[in-house]
Each structure stands twice: as C-alpha cells, then as structure tokens.
Design an enzyme around this catalytic site. Structure first.
Site, PDB file in Angstrom:
ATOM      1  N   THR A 132       0.965  -1.253  -0.149  1.00  0.00           N
ATOM      2  CA  THR A 132      -0.138  -0.047   0.177  1.00  0.00           C
ATOM      3  C   THR A 132       0.728   1.246   0.078  1.00  0.00           C
ATOM      4  O   THR A 132       1.364   1.559   0.995  1.00  0.00           O
ATOM      5  CB  THR A 132      -1.071   0.074   1.124  1.00  0.00           C
ATOM      6  N   LYS A 170      -7.426   1.524  -3.296  1.00  0.00           N
ATOM      7  CA  LYS A 170      -6.976   0.937  -1.798  1.00  0.00           C
ATOM      8  C   LYS A 170      -7.229   2.031  -0.683  1.00  0.00           C
ATOM      9  O   LYS A 170      -7.484   1.599   0.417  1.00  0.00           O
ATOM     10  CB  LYS A 170      -5.472   0.231  -1.992  1.00  0.00           C
ATOM     11  N   LYS A 203       0.462   5.147   8.240  1.00  0.00           N
ATOM     12  CA  LYS A 203       0.795   5.463   6.979  1.00  0.00           C
ATOM     13  C   LYS A 203      -0.201   5.567   5.969  1.00  0.00           C
ATOM     14  O   LYS A 203      -0.424   6.613   5.159  1.00  0.00           O
ATOM     15  CB  LYS A 203       1.833   4.529   6.245  1.00  0.00           C
TER      16      LYS A 203
HETATM   17  P1  NAP Z   1       5.672  -6.417   7.235  1.00  0.00           P
HETATM   18  O1  NAP Z   1       5.469  -7.611   7.960  1.00  0.00           O
HETATM   19  O2  NAP Z   1       6.368  -5.385   8.074  1.00  0.00           O
HETATM   20  O3  NAP Z   1       6.259  -6.708   5.968  1.00  0.00           O
HETATM   21  C1  NAP Z   1       7.126  -5.861   5.086  1.00  0.00           C
HETATM   22  C2  NAP Z   1       8.546  -6.804   4.875  1.00  0.00           C
HETATM   23  O4  NAP Z   1       9.072  -6.022   3.661  1.00  0.00           O
HETATM   24  C3  NAP Z   1       9.396  -6.932   5.798  1.00  0.00           C
HETATM   25  O5  NAP Z   1       9.782  -8.194   5.902  1.00  0.00           O
HETATM   26  C4  NAP Z   1      10.440  -6.066   5.586  1.00  0.00           C
HETATM   27  O6  NAP Z   1      11.693  -6.400   5.909  1.00  0.00           O
HETATM   28  C5  NAP Z   1      10.468  -5.748   4.080  1.00  0.00           C
HETATM   29  N1  NAP Z   1      11.026  -4.775   3.675  1.00  0.00           N
HETATM   30  C6  NAP Z   1      10.641  -3.402   3.926  1.00  0.00           C
HETATM   31  N2  NAP Z   1      11.657  -2.679   3.554  1.00  0.00           N
HETATM   32  C7  NAP Z   1      12.377  -3.201   2.712  1.00  0.00           C
HETATM   33  C8  NAP Z   1      13.365  -3.071   1.812  1.00  0.00           C
HETATM   34  N3  NAP Z   1      13.779  -1.780   1.502  1.00  0.00           N
HETATM   35  N4  NAP Z   1      13.987  -3.939   1.141  1.00  0.00           N
HETATM   36  C9  NAP Z   1      13.751  -5.286   1.447  1.00  0.00           C
HETATM   37  N5  NAP Z   1      12.749  -5.739   1.986  1.00  0.00           N
HETATM   38  C10 NAP Z   1      12.122  -4.543   2.700  1.00  0.00           C
HETATM   39  O7  NAP Z   1       4.265  -5.644   6.881  1.00  0.00           O
HETATM   40  P2  NAP Z   1       2.938  -6.535   6.097  1.00  0.00           P
HETATM   41  O8  NAP Z   1       1.927  -6.622   7.141  1.00  0.00           O
HETATM   42  O9  NAP Z   1       3.470  -7.680   5.306  1.00  0.00           O
HETATM   43  O10 NAP Z   1       2.469  -5.233   4.921  1.00  0.00           O
HETATM   44  C11 NAP Z   1       3.270  -5.096   3.925  1.00  0.00           C
HETATM   45  C12 NAP Z   1       2.473  -4.084   2.992  1.00  0.00           C
HETATM   46  O11 NAP Z   1       1.217  -4.466   2.651  1.00  0.00           O
HETATM   47  C13 NAP Z   1       2.254  -2.650   3.734  1.00  0.00           C
HETATM   48  O12 NAP Z   1       2.483  -1.581   2.961  1.00  0.00           O
HETATM   49  C14 NAP Z   1       0.988  -2.838   4.490  1.00  0.00           C
HETATM   50  O13 NAP Z   1       0.515  -1.482   4.639  1.00  0.00           O
HETATM   51  C15 NAP Z   1       0.077  -3.762   3.438  1.00  0.00           C
HETATM   52  N6  NAP Z   1      -0.991  -4.496   3.887  1.00  0.00           N
HETATM   53  C16 NAP Z   1      -0.861  -5.095   5.051  1.00  0.00           C
HETATM   54  C17 NAP Z   1      -1.900  -5.805   5.172  1.00  0.00           C
HETATM   55  C18 NAP Z   1      -1.940  -6.330   6.691  1.00  0.00           C
HETATM   56  O14 NAP Z   1      -2.969  -6.958   7.023  1.00  0.00           O
HETATM   57  N7  NAP Z   1      -1.038  -6.983   7.184  1.00  0.00           N
HETATM   58  C19 NAP Z   1      -2.970  -5.730   4.477  1.00  0.00           C
HETATM   59  C20 NAP Z   1      -3.015  -5.156   3.143  1.00  0.00           C
HETATM   60  C21 NAP Z   1      -2.045  -4.277   3.072  1.00  0.00           C
HETATM   61  P3  NAP Z   1      11.956  -6.780   7.454  1.00  0.00           P
HETATM   62  O15 NAP Z   1      11.806  -8.257   7.527  1.00  0.00           O
HETATM   63  O16 NAP Z   1      13.468  -6.566   7.765  1.00  0.00           O
HETATM   64  O17 NAP Z   1      11.062  -5.885   8.176  1.00  0.00           O
END
Ligand code: NAP
Length: 322
Positions: A100, A175, A243
């Site tokens: 997102t 979104k 965010k």
């Molecule tokens: P998350 O668990 O923090 O996953 C993000 C992943 O991306 C982490 O493993 C992180 O690495 C990795 N990452 C971040 N920056 C990076 C970079 N520059 N290079 C390489 N890897 C990188 O969060 P999430 O819940 O999966 O959410 C991910 C996205 O989807 C967000 O934008 C969120 O708003 C969106 N989203 C989430 C949900 C939900 O319910 N969770 C639903 C829809 C959309 P690290 O392991 O080092 O932290």
C-alpha cells in the site's frame, strides 16, 4: 517475455509477503526471494524457493517481480535504489507492487518502466493476514484487464477477487478508499466497546449482536474479539494504517475534499504509534480508551508523548464572545 510466466521473484516476505509467496510456490512457479531480514524468508527457502542477495539479483531472470514492502520509501529503494529491480529486470517483464503505497509513485514507476520496455503496475491488496494465508485476497489493480492478462495465472494463485481500476496509481487510490472506510469501522467498534464497558452490559454479547447487523463490519468481526481478549499482536500494524491514512489525507488535500472520519482515524493511530503501539495490531486502538494503568500493562507508555501545546484558540475566546 514468453507468454507463460515461469520465474517469479518476490521482494518482502513479511506478514503478508511470506504467505503470498507460499501460494505462488504451491502453484508451481519457480520462486526467487529477497527480504531485508533473511530469517523471515527461511521457511520459503526450506520449501524450495531460491535466495537472492539483492532485489536486483532476484529480478534479473524473472518474468514477474512482486514487491510487498512497508512504506513508499521502501518501494522507491527496491525499484530505484542501487540494487533496484527496475534496472535489473529483463525487458518485457512485469513489476507488480503489492505494497500500500503512494499513487503518485506508482504512476512514476509505471512511466519509467514503460520507457524501458517493462510493465510496472500497482496492485495493493485487501483481506488482511487471513486473506494472505488463505490465498483469498482481493487485488486492486492499477492497470486494465488486458495489461494484466499475461500474469493472471500467478495473480490467481493468491487471490479470490480481482478489481481493475485501469490506470497506474488508480489501484492505490482505490486501496486508500478502503483504508479510509476501514479507519471509521475501527473507530466505530472501539467507541462501541468503550461505551459497553463503561455501562456494564456484556461486551461480547454486544459485539456478537452488532456483527450481523448494520452497525457491524468485517473489521469488527475479526479484530474486536482480539481486543476483548487483550491480544494486540499484529496482523496489520498500527504504523501501516497510520501511513495509509496519511497517504489518503495527502490525496484528499490535493483533491480539495475533507474526510473527517479519516482525520479522526489518523489522529488516533498517530497517537497510538507515538505512545509505543506502532508495532501492535490495529485492534490496539481499543487501548486508547483504557486508563493509563491498563494501557501500560499492555505495553503503552503515555509519558513518551510530549505535553500538549496550549490550545491557541483559548486566547481568542474572549474576542469571539464580544
Ligand atoms: P511487514 O510484516 O512489515 O512486511 C514488510 C516486509 O518488507 C518485511 O519483511 C520487511 O523486511 C520487508 N522490507 C521492507 N522494506 C524493505 C526494503 N527496503 N528492502 C527489502 N525488504 C524490505 O508488513 P506487512 O503486514 O506484510 O505489510 C506489507 C505492506 O502491505 C504494507 O504496505 C501494508 O500497509 C500492506 N498491507 C498489509 C496488510 C495486513 O493486514 N498486514 C493488508 C493489506 C496491505 P524486515 O523483515 O527486515 O522488516
């Protein structure tokens, strides 16, 4: 690119990315993964995925590259940084951002890719961690059906519904509409829970009664019970909803529309992030209604917050009343 997708790269194997990548693997695609913290990719490697040391390394032989990172700045890094996928991905490949992120950034990446004979589009998702684990996410595509058709088999491996919004960045805008509505759903059930609690009626019965009616929501059904149980572990991080609402309010300002619900949601999630709730699940909004002691027991620290500025309107009150 060949007409059938074989090699898929996946960058960002966090809460959402890991289970999505798992479905891609299960569907029989050859998967290469990269994540900032390698440990979170290990379960995928154990199941046959290949590790890459950089995003570029992951992208260089891919037909499709997915990104599911945290913030727009992370998307920029992974696409445009020194080991970025935009440069490294083969001509004809598809770069699909599931994060997102900013609509404007999505348009820029799409245009930059087009010049290089690559296809980039935004494809944020909704359905939460459950949707990712079950492979039933709703995909919100910033491209038309024809553009996405070659990658449909891989998209279908982790989704239940696909909505096309036809233009780059439009997936992100749609979104953000979802997040704006979600914010008010969260504030809605958290308000209701606080009222029930204070009045002494049975909280769980109240939530069960609301769930099937006009005052209910999927957010209430899935997340309010976790708050009642005192389970604040993240499915969806507080700092990510903060965010999203920040992005939505920036768009709203640009478009000259006022969103009072989103403003309230942003204010609450911003506060929650500041007092130590940033890495909690969004259901932790319920903690904002608790007394300081109960909030502290759950891990919040209100003393972190700088003291409120004196309200500038107070000084003018006199004049208004003349
Ligand atoms: P998350 O668990 O923090 O996953 C993000 C992943 O991306 C982490 O493993 C992180 O690495 C990795 N990452 C971040 N920056 C990076 C970079 N520059 N290079 C390489 N890897 C990188 O969060 P999430 O819940 O999966 O959410 C991910 C996205 O989807 C967000 O934008 C969120 O708003 C969106 N989203 C989430 C949900 C939900 O319910 N969770 C639903 C829809 C959309 P690290 O392991 O080092 O932290």
């Amino acid at each position: 690119m060949a007409h059938t997708v074989k090699n898929v790269a996946f960058i960002g194997t966090g809460i959402m990315g890991a289970p999505i990548a798992g479905h891609i693997l299960d569907a029989g695609f050859k998967l290469t993964v990269y994540n900032r913290t390698r440990a979170k990719a290990e379960p995928l490697l154990a199941r046959g995925a290949t590790w890459a040391d950089t995003p570029a390394e992951a992208a260089k032989t891919a037909d499709v590259v997915f990104t599911m990172v945290g913030y727009p700045t992370d998307v920029e890094d992974v696409y445009l940084g020194s080991n970025g996928i935009l440069e490294a991905a083969p001509k004809g490949s598809y770069l699909i951002d599931l994060t997102t992120s900013s609509p404007q950034l999505a348009r820029e990446l799409h245009d930059a890719a087009e010049v290089m004979d690559k296809h980039a589009f935004d494809c944020p998702v909704t359905g939460g961690e459950e949707g990712a684990v079950n492979g039933t996410l709703t995909l919100i595509v910033g491209a038309d059906e024809r553009t996405a058709a070659p990658v449909l088999p891989v998209l279908e491996s982790f989704s239940g519904k696909i909505f096309y919004f036809d233009r780059a960045g439009a997936g992100q805008l749609a979104k953000l509409c979802n997040q704006v509505s979600l914010a008010s759903c969260m504030v809605g059930w958290a308000d209701a829970l606080a009222l029930a609690r204070q009045s002494g009626i049975d909280e769980e019965r109240m939530l069960e009664m609301l769930a099937g009616g006009m005052g209910g929501s999927v957010a209430l059904q899935r997340l309010a019970p976790r708050a009642v149980e005192g389970d604040y572990r993240p499915g969806f991080l507080v700092e990510h909803l903060r965010k999203d609402l920040g992005l939505a309010l920036a768009e709203a300002e640009e478009l000259e529309v006022t969103l009072p619900g989103a403003e309230t949601g942003f204010m609450l999630y911003d506060t929650l992030a500041q007092v130590g709730g940033a890495r909690m699940g969004t259901q932790a909004i319920a903690l904002l209604y608790e007394d300081e002691e109960a909030a502290a027991a759950a891990g919040l620290d209100w003393s972190i917050l700088p003291p409120a500025e004196p309200d500038p309107h107070e000084h003018h009150h006199h004049h208004h009343h003349h």
